[in-house]
Design a protein around this motif. Structure first.
Motif, PDB file in Angstrom:
ATOM      1  N   LEU A 167       0.819  -1.210   0.000  1.00  0.00           N
ATOM      2  CA  LEU A 167       0.000   0.000   0.000  1.00  0.00           C
ATOM      3  C   LEU A 167       0.854   1.261   0.000  1.00  0.00           C
ATOM      4  CD1 LEU A 167      -3.015  -0.797   2.347  1.00  0.00           C
ATOM      5  CD2 LEU A 167      -2.820  -0.974  -0.121  1.00  0.00           C
ATOM      6  N   GLY A 171       1.720   3.911  -3.436  1.00  0.00           N
ATOM      7  CA  GLY A 171       1.165   5.244  -3.342  1.00  0.00           C
ATOM      8  C   GLY A 171      -0.296   5.317  -2.919  1.00  0.00           C
ATOM      9  N   SER A 172      -0.878   4.173  -2.566  1.00  0.00           N
ATOM     10  CA  SER A 172      -2.262   4.201  -2.108  1.00  0.00           C
ATOM     11  C   SER A 172      -2.356   4.898  -0.758  1.00  0.00           C
ATOM     12  CB  SER A 172      -2.832   2.790  -1.999  1.00  0.00           C
ATOM     13  OG  SER A 172      -3.073   2.266  -3.288  1.00  0.00           O
ATOM     14  N   LEU A 173      -1.319   4.667   0.032  1.00  0.00           N
ATOM     15  CA  LEU A 173      -1.302   5.291   1.344  1.00  0.00           C
ATOM     16  C   LEU A 173      -0.673   6.674   1.249  1.00  0.00           C
ATOM     17  CD1 LEU A 173      -2.475   3.167   3.068  1.00  0.00           C
ATOM     18  CD2 LEU A 173      -0.356   2.969   4.327  1.00  0.00           C
ATOM     19  N   ASP A 174      -1.020   7.509   2.203  1.00  0.00           N
ATOM     20  CA  ASP A 174      -0.488   8.866   2.171  1.00  0.00           C
ATOM     21  C   ASP A 174       0.760   8.967   3.033  1.00  0.00           C
ATOM     22  OD1 ASP A 174      -1.048  10.953   0.620  1.00  0.00           O
ATOM     23  OD2 ASP A 174      -2.701  11.745   1.811  1.00  0.00           O
ATOM     24  N   VAL A 175       1.758   8.186   2.699  1.00  0.00           N
ATOM     25  CA  VAL A 175       2.992   8.234   3.450  1.00  0.00           C
ATOM     26  C   VAL A 175       4.039   8.972   2.639  1.00  0.00           C
ATOM     27  CG1 VAL A 175       2.723   6.263   4.946  1.00  0.00           C
ATOM     28  CG2 VAL A 175       3.397   5.924   2.594  1.00  0.00           C
ATOM     29  N   ASP A 180       9.229   6.711   6.518  1.00  0.00           N
ATOM     30  CA  ASP A 180       7.895   6.697   7.088  1.00  0.00           C
ATOM     31  C   ASP A 180       7.305   5.286   7.039  1.00  0.00           C
ATOM     32  OD1 ASP A 180       6.504   8.666   8.403  1.00  0.00           O
ATOM     33  OD2 ASP A 180       5.000   8.851   6.811  1.00  0.00           O
ATOM     34  N   THR A 184       6.199   2.511  10.148  1.00  0.00           N
ATOM     35  CA  THR A 184       4.957   1.736  10.237  1.00  0.00           C
ATOM     36  C   THR A 184       5.248   0.249  10.382  1.00  0.00           C
ATOM     37  OG1 THR A 184       3.910   3.382   8.812  1.00  0.00           O
ATOM     38  CG2 THR A 184       2.731   1.322   9.141  1.00  0.00           C
TER      39      THR A 184
END
Lengths: 201, 201
Positions: A167, A171-175, A180, A184
């Motif tokens: 994810l 780029g699906s996640l806003d990290v 970063d 996680t």
DNA sequence: ACCTGAACACCGTTCAAGT
DNA sequence: ACCTGAACACCGTTCAAGT
């Protein structure tokens, strides 16, 4: 035309594989075409079908190579630290590999090019082997757990780490960046390991 | 030819969307072609480019629909139980959705059809919203945690659950059926939640 | 036996031409 | 203004034909 005999079939096969891998690394799986590969090795499209059944077959072998490299990458992680520390390092190593070899890692989970064809056993075996280092650490962590429990824990955590990479790097996640993502992953591994160990004897 | 005016542009647009979704559900993303869709709605290929920029644009809107349905699916999970129980139920609901709507769920993580194009903000927003129920449960679980910690925990666990679905349902893992996957999800959630809660005040 | 390259079927996309 | 459908570029795959 034809009948050049400059290279053996095996030579051509590895030439195809190498050229394909280079294109994959530089331009991604979407840019990998038979005509590209043929051009690169100085043969025509037909030659590629002498040494591989089709594109799906070729890609399967590219995947196998990537799995092998990933296995080597994970084997370089020291295994004599505390189990929790080793699991952290293994997870970071996975994230590292995914990041450094993004296009190849991404290919592993692209199922569009090979529709519903059965994955051969030798390929499945490579995947199983990839889980071994993680299972080993869980055996160290909870020696009294059953083999089934250990295996499930390894699957849960390793799939989890993969999911974060999946994810995040897609780029699906806003990290923001890789650091970063790593944070996680650390949260997942630490919490999981602590929770898992606290439940087992 | 041309100038039929049997349907408004908006009507055609939703006809395209519905036909595409049906094909996607029944045959998978790989079988979704412009000519299929055109045939299905009784128009020609050109018409589809009146209402969508291209295939990638159309697929993006199919993805958006799927995200909306998934959000609805997750919202139906009761949120007044214990936090751990709710997180379990949410995870099971996700697995359930992925299983019942496999082709649509699978499409969400197929990046081959839309190469390196920027995902619009309204789409990213839908993904963020999808994490809300999980974040909410972590807020209940550890009220003293910072917003950043809560968000990271939600990302870690939710990505983890996704990773299990991803590897299991795609057949990479050697798991037997959906029940088996669910057991792995349960292990992940329970261990993670216990480990997370034991560290935070 | 090895290799060619033209051909085929099938994609997404465009756009001049009709009404 | 709306829609057609032929055309284009580009795929993977095949196979008769050369040496």
């Amino acid at each position: 035309m034809a009948r050049r005999s400059e290279h053996t079939q095996d030579e051509i096969r590895s030439m195809v594989l190498n050229a394909a891998e280079t294109i994959l690394i530089e331009d991604g799986l979407a840019k990998l075409k038979v005509r590209n590969i043929a051009m690169e090795i100085g043969y025509t499209v037909g030659s590629i079908y002498m040494v591989f059944d089709n594109m799906a077959d070729l890609i399967l072998h590219l995947k196998a190579r990537t799995l092998d490299d990933m296995a080597l990458h994970l084997q370089q992680v020291p295994s004599n630290n505390t189990a929790q520390c080793c699991l952290l390092d293994l997870s970071k190593a996975y994230l590292n590999f995914a990041n450094q070899h993004f296009n190849r890692w991404n290919m592993l989970f692209d199922h569009t090019k090979t529709p519903e064809s059965v994955t051969p056993d030798w390929y499945k075996h490579k995947i199983t082997q990839l889980f071994r280092p993680i299972e080993y650490q869980f055996e160290r962590l909870t020696p009294n757990a059953s083999a089934e429990q250990t295996q499930r824990a390894a699957q849960a955590l390793w799939s989890g780490v993969h999911g974060i990479c999946c994810l995040s790097l897609s780029g699906s996640l806003d990290v923001v960046g890789v650091r970063d993502v790593e944070a996680t992953v650390v949260v997942l591994v630490n919490s999981f390991v602590r929770g898992w160990a606290s439940d087992l004897p």
